[in-house]
Design an enzyme around this catalytic site. Sequence first.
Site, PDB file in Angstrom:
ATOM      1  N   HIS A  72       0.847  -1.189   0.000  1.00 25.01           N
ATOM      2  CA  HIS A  72       0.000   0.000   0.000  1.00 25.01           C
ATOM      3  C   HIS A  72       0.884   1.241   0.000  1.00 25.01           C
ATOM      4  CE1 HIS A  72      -3.893  -1.954   1.776  1.00 25.01           C
ATOM      5  NE2 HIS A  72      -3.418  -2.590   0.722  1.00 25.01           N
ATOM      6  N   TYR A 196      -9.838   4.900   6.646  1.00 35.52           N
ATOM      7  CA  TYR A 196     -10.147   5.294   8.025  1.00 35.52           C
ATOM      8  C   TYR A 196     -11.243   6.353   7.958  1.00 35.52           C
ATOM      9  CZ  TYR A 196      -5.749   3.151   9.607  1.00 35.52           C
ATOM     10  OH  TYR A 196      -4.729   2.275   9.902  1.00 35.52           O
ATOM     11  N   PRO A 288      -5.053  -0.041  18.035  1.00 34.42           N
ATOM     12  CA  PRO A 288      -4.690  -0.496  16.690  1.00 34.42           C
ATOM     13  C   PRO A 288      -4.814   0.561  15.605  1.00 34.42           C
ATOM     14  CG  PRO A 288      -6.846  -1.349  17.308  1.00 34.42           C
ATOM     15  CD  PRO A 288      -6.296  -0.671  18.528  1.00 34.42           C
ATOM     16  N   LYS A 292       0.535  -0.179  14.833  1.00 40.68           N
ATOM     17  CA  LYS A 292       1.883  -0.220  15.402  1.00 40.68           C
ATOM     18  C   LYS A 292       2.175  -1.455  16.255  1.00 40.68           C
ATOM     19  CE  LYS A 292       3.572   3.355  13.587  1.00 40.68           C
ATOM     20  NZ  LYS A 292       3.194   2.784  12.310  1.00 40.68           N
ATOM     21  N   TYR A 380       3.366   6.510  10.102  1.00 43.51           N
ATOM     22  CA  TYR A 380       2.587   5.340   9.723  1.00 43.51           C
ATOM     23  C   TYR A 380       3.468   4.284   9.061  1.00 43.51           C
ATOM     24  CZ  TYR A 380      -1.619   2.756   8.408  1.00 43.51           C
ATOM     25  OH  TYR A 380      -2.594   1.795   8.296  1.00 43.51           O
TER      26      TYR A 380
END
Length: 384
Positions: A72, A196, A288, A292, A380
Amino acid sequence: MRTNVAIVGAGPAGLMLGRLLDLAGVDNVILERKSADYVLGRIRAGVLEQGSVDLMERAQLAGRLHAEGLVHDGTLLSFDGDSHRIDFKALVGRSVTVYGQTEVTRDLMEARTGTTIYEADEVQLHDFDNSPSVTWRKDGVTHRLDCDYITGCDGYHGVSRASVPATALTTFERVYPFGWLGMLVDKPPVDHELIYAHHERGFALCSQRSPTRSRYYVQVPTSEKLENWSDEQFWDELRRRLPARTAEALQTGPALEKSIAPLRSFVAEPLRFGRLFLAGDAAHIVPPTGAKGLNLALSDVAMLADALIEHYGERSDAGLDAYSVNALDRIWKAERFSWWMTSLMHVFPDAGAFGRRIQRAEFDYLTGSLPAQQSLAENYTGLL
């Protein structure tokens, strides 16, 4: 029995530590209270930072990851229907790879050459200030393993951290007033990247395991019961929280697995107690939202493996002495990012109208600021 390093816990952290030590010729034994089938059956997410992919390559186990993992280059954030893609590749030149924790565990289990003892009951740690040993019972017989060092990779509820005197340990914790209701389904993902979504009804996440298997989540109160949610109720609620175009494209189906996971932030300090070291979920928990948890655990054991290899190869304790400080530095940065992502994307019951407007302002600042997006992408994909 005797070994150099006793590893308590055969999850991905303990197995990766064992693998790295095996490759370096450092003898180790892994003890696990559950069966191998149980360990392999645990369903967990797996968004791997580049550093975790590199570690799988170092462990000589990246073949299936590269063949089956989904790379991704970005992710989509949505706030009340307004969407913005964070382009990791363009912003920081890195990506993440979706490869389930179950698959990481499978690769590590199949490659294991050292001794692993499953279904080890009543594990106890002894004298880790001076001459450490571990005892356990199996098939009604008590066994003892003498060692130079013990590494506790046995999770939040494991025996390792519980064996440390309370006076020697400081813990930091935040328990969030909500959890994630997750559903696994054999349907293609609604998007090629993760989504998200913040909505006034609560957070939602569109994730995936493969091109044909998807994992979806919705925020629920901590008091929620799984039996209150039919599959159709879940899909209806998920659609409400997603951008309209995404909701229309969603393919639904019967749940393969459904569960509710509470969210918490937790850190224990320090991570060394004489000849006992803590790593992974035994040392820290992150919500979550920032993806991480697995990455932090792998980072811990990579650092610990290097220190142990240095000890046995060069007779230097510099890495072991620095492990706790260095690991905690990375842990707290990951805790900060996970807290920030959670604070931005979830609905907090007591935040009120002011809190909602602050979240909206944060989202607008993020989507309008290239440096802010670079910061998100850097965290991220993994701090180097």
